[in-house]
Design a protein around this motif. Structure first.
Motif, short mmCIF file in Angstrom:
data_model
loop_
_atom_site.label_atom_id
_atom_site.label_comp_id
_atom_site.label_asym_id
_atom_site.label_seq_id
_atom_site.Cartn_x
_atom_site.Cartn_y
_atom_site.Cartn_z
N LEU A 27 36.38 31.81 26.07
CA LEU A 27 37.30 32.31 27.09
C LEU A 27 38.51 32.97 26.42
N HIS A 28 39.19 33.82 27.16
CA HIS A 28 40.35 34.50 26.60
C HIS A 28 41.64 33.75 26.90
N ILE A 29 42.72 34.17 26.24
CA ILE A 29 44.04 33.55 26.42
C ILE A 29 45.02 34.60 26.92
N HIS A 30 45.89 34.19 27.82
CA HIS A 30 46.92 35.04 28.43
C HIS A 30 48.25 34.32 28.22
N VAL A 31 49.19 34.91 27.45
CA VAL A 31 50.40 34.20 27.06
C VAL A 31 51.57 35.17 26.97
N HIS A 32 52.77 34.70 27.34
CA HIS A 32 53.98 35.50 27.20
C HIS A 32 54.38 35.54 25.73
N VAL A 33 54.69 36.74 25.23
CA VAL A 33 55.07 36.90 23.83
C VAL A 33 56.20 37.93 23.72
N ALA A 34 57.29 37.52 23.08
CA ALA A 34 58.37 38.45 22.71
C ALA A 34 58.92 39.22 23.90
N GLU A 35 59.13 38.51 25.01
CA GLU A 35 59.73 39.16 26.17
C GLU A 35 61.24 39.29 25.98
N GLY A 36 61.88 38.22 25.56
CA GLY A 36 63.32 38.24 25.33
C GLY A 36 63.64 38.35 23.85
N ARG A 37 64.82 38.91 23.55
CA ARG A 37 65.17 39.19 22.16
C ARG A 37 65.23 37.93 21.30
N HIS A 38 65.69 36.83 21.88
CA HIS A 38 65.90 35.61 21.08
C HIS A 38 64.94 34.49 21.46
N GLU A 39 63.91 34.79 22.24
CA GLU A 39 63.06 33.69 22.71
C GLU A 39 62.29 33.03 21.58
N ALA A 60 50.32 43.56 27.60
CA ALA A 60 50.65 43.95 28.97
C ALA A 60 52.10 44.42 29.01
N HIS A 61 52.29 45.68 29.31
CA HIS A 61 53.62 46.30 29.34
C HIS A 61 54.15 46.24 30.76
N CYS A 62 55.33 45.63 30.94
CA CYS A 62 55.92 45.42 32.27
C CYS A 62 57.29 46.10 32.33
N PRO A 63 57.33 47.42 32.44
CA PRO A 63 58.60 48.13 32.29
C PRO A 63 59.64 47.79 33.33
N MET A 64 59.25 47.62 34.61
CA MET A 64 60.24 47.35 35.65
C MET A 64 60.82 45.94 35.51
N HIS A 94 65.50 42.40 34.06
CA HIS A 94 66.09 41.28 33.33
C HIS A 94 66.82 41.72 32.06
N ALA A 95 66.94 43.03 31.85
CA ALA A 95 67.58 43.55 30.64
C ALA A 95 66.94 42.99 29.38
N SER A 96 65.62 42.85 29.41
CA SER A 96 64.91 42.27 28.27
C SER A 96 64.78 43.26 27.12
N GLY A 97 64.77 44.55 27.42
CA GLY A 97 64.63 45.55 26.38
C GLY A 97 63.52 46.53 26.70
N GLY A 120 55.67 41.84 24.97
CA GLY A 120 55.69 42.43 23.63
C GLY A 120 56.88 43.34 23.41
N VAL A 121 58.04 42.97 23.96
CA VAL A 121 59.21 43.84 23.85
C VAL A 121 59.80 43.81 22.44
N TRP A 122 59.87 42.62 21.84
CA TRP A 122 60.58 42.46 20.57
C TRP A 122 59.61 42.15 19.43
N LEU A 123 58.55 42.92 19.33
CA LEU A 123 57.61 42.79 18.22
C LEU A 123 58.12 43.53 16.99
N THR A 124 57.92 42.94 15.82
CA THR A 124 58.24 43.62 14.58
C THR A 124 57.09 44.56 14.20
N ASP A 125 57.33 45.40 13.21
CA ASP A 125 56.25 46.28 12.73
C ASP A 125 55.08 45.44 12.22
#
Length: 444
Positions: A219-231, A281-285, A290-293, A262-267
């Motif tokens: 099965l696959h995994i669905h997880v929040h990653v790097a949404e906020g700058r300091h999370e 998953a890109h969630c621009p709105m 939330h001013a996440s970036g 994936g807002v605050w991913l490094t190279d």
């Protein structure tokens, strides 16, 4: 890549749709006019220019407008229609801990079922035919969606904390996920995965257990990653790793994984995701609210990461509107790059349909070529003018399209929206139920 399904164009078993304009999403989006789409048993068996269509003697229907594959919403929490507008003005961390989780800890299964019923009607009416859901009482999410005719990929969440104690221990939540996955394994509209909320909200033990279970049960995994700058600061301080590298160390990148935001991913994070086949998953709105970036979408796609455009939940962003998300994705990408061609309308439409489907490993979704599921949206082109060249309709669809332009919608070949109205849900009854339940959750 898709072999034509078995069909008989002479025996009348195929339904033929004659359409003014068609976008199949076979390769870069371009418009075919006039066009034909043949559907049998919920699948597309042929599509293309009308003059090249095979002989057909069965049922035919004329569709006036532009037909294209249904949007694939690769990250959302649709039952949050119950919480729409709550916590306005808060950053993600405070929004979750001060408003969302306390109210969600009081949810009942009926709350979620009614919320998903109303949300499914909204999704379908907006042209979304598949949603990738992460929400509590996931069986009610899945069943309500299926009853409405919406295709869902449901990932029951794992979360711990005092506010959420009614959902049981993480071991109980994981066990319920595995049982649910087996129960729905052969369902036509429901697919199940694992939904651990995030590395910052869960200890290491349940994250490792999810990785092991996902591998064991394919099965696959669905997880929040790097949404906020300091999370991820606490994770990095404890482990010396970024969140993506930490998830890799737990074995979570050894299975298909969808990383929300994936807002605050490094190279290095982006290279890792590309190497391991992680999709984003890109969630621009939602990120803007939330001013996440601004996520590095063009960098991710250039590296080979599949990026789908998503709405997020209707509380983290109040609308389930894929048209608004596409436009915003383009504008934010161009602002980030300082380049007016950094992302195009064809990029955005691809990301909201076929690329999102590929991110879910669903090659049968997001296009209307032979072998695809007949998940289709018809829009009124009178709102998409002027048309000097038929390919102008791609640009017009993205920049000028709206839910109000959606005329008809099919899922698995079954029509679920007509003249912009859902055929499978009574929205007024659902709205009354959701209004009453939302007031209760806010006041308790």
């Amino acid at each position: 890549a898709f072999a034509p399904a078995e069909a008989s164009h002479e025996g009348g078993t195929v339904t033929r749709y004659h359409v003014d304009y068609l976008i199949t999403m076979e390769g870069p989006p371009s418009v075919v006019s006039p066009a034909v789409v043949d559907v049998e048993d919920g699948r597309v068996v042929w599509s293309g220019p009308a003059e090249e269509a095979p002989e057909h003697t069965g049922f035919s229907q004329q569709l006036d407008g532009l037909l294209f594959p249904g949007f694939v919403d690769i990250h959302t929490h649709t039952p949050m229609v119950l919480l729409r507008g709550a916590g306005e003005g808060l950053p993600v961390d405070r929004w979750l801990t001060e408003v969302m989780w306390p109210r969600e800890g009081r949810l009942t299964p009926d709350d979620v079922r009614w919320a998903m019923t109303l949300g499914a009607a909204e999704l379908l009416g907006n042209g979304i035919t598949t949603s990738h859901e992460m929400y509590f009482y996931s069986e009610d999410v899945a069943e309500a969606a299926a009853e409405a005719g919406l295709r869902t990929v449901v990932t029951p969440p794992i979360l711990t904390g005092a506010d959420l104690s009614r959902f049981g221990s993480w071991e109980d939540q994981l066990s319920d996920m595995v049982e649910m996955a087996e129960r729905y394994r052969d369902h036509g509209l429901i697919t199940i995965g694992f939904g651990p909320h995030s590395a910052y909200a869960l200890p290491e033990e349940p994250l490792r257990a999810v990785a092991d279970a996902a591998k064991a049960h394919d099965l696959h995994i669905h997880v929040h990653v790097a949404e906020g700058r300091h999370e991820g600061d606490a994770v990095t301080e404890r482990t010396g790793l970024t969140v993506p590298r930490y998830l890799e160390s737990l074995g979570m990148l050894e299975v298909p994984l969808v990383a929300a935001h994936g807002v605050w991913l490094t190279d290095d994070d982006i290279r890792l995701f590309a190497e391991r086949g992680v999709s984003v998953a890109h969630c621009p709105m939602s990120n803007g609210k939330h001013a996440s970036g601004i996520a590095p979408v063009t960098d991710m796609r250039a590296a080979g990461v599949k990026v789908g455009i998503a709405t997020d939940g209707p509380s983290s962003h109040d609308r389930l509107d894929p048209f608004e998300e596409m436009r915003t994705a383009i504008r934010l990408a161009r602002l980030r790059a300082g380049n007016a061609s950094a992302m195009t309308p064809t990029d955005a439409l691809t990301m909201a349909t076929r690329e999102a489907a590929q991110g879910l490993r669903r090659d049968d979704l997001g296009h209307l070529t032979a072998g695809a599921r007949a998940d289709m949206v018809l829009v009124d082109t009178t709102r998409l003018r002027p048309v000097v060249d038929s390919d102008d309709l791609v640009t017009h669809l993205v920049y000028s399209g709206s839910p109000e332009a959606v005329s008809k919608v099919w899922v698995e070949g079954r029509q679920v929206v007509d003249d912009g109205r859902p055929l499978t849900v009574d929205p007024e009854t659902a709205r009354r139920e959701v209004d009453e339940r939302a007031r209760r959750l806010a006041s308790e």
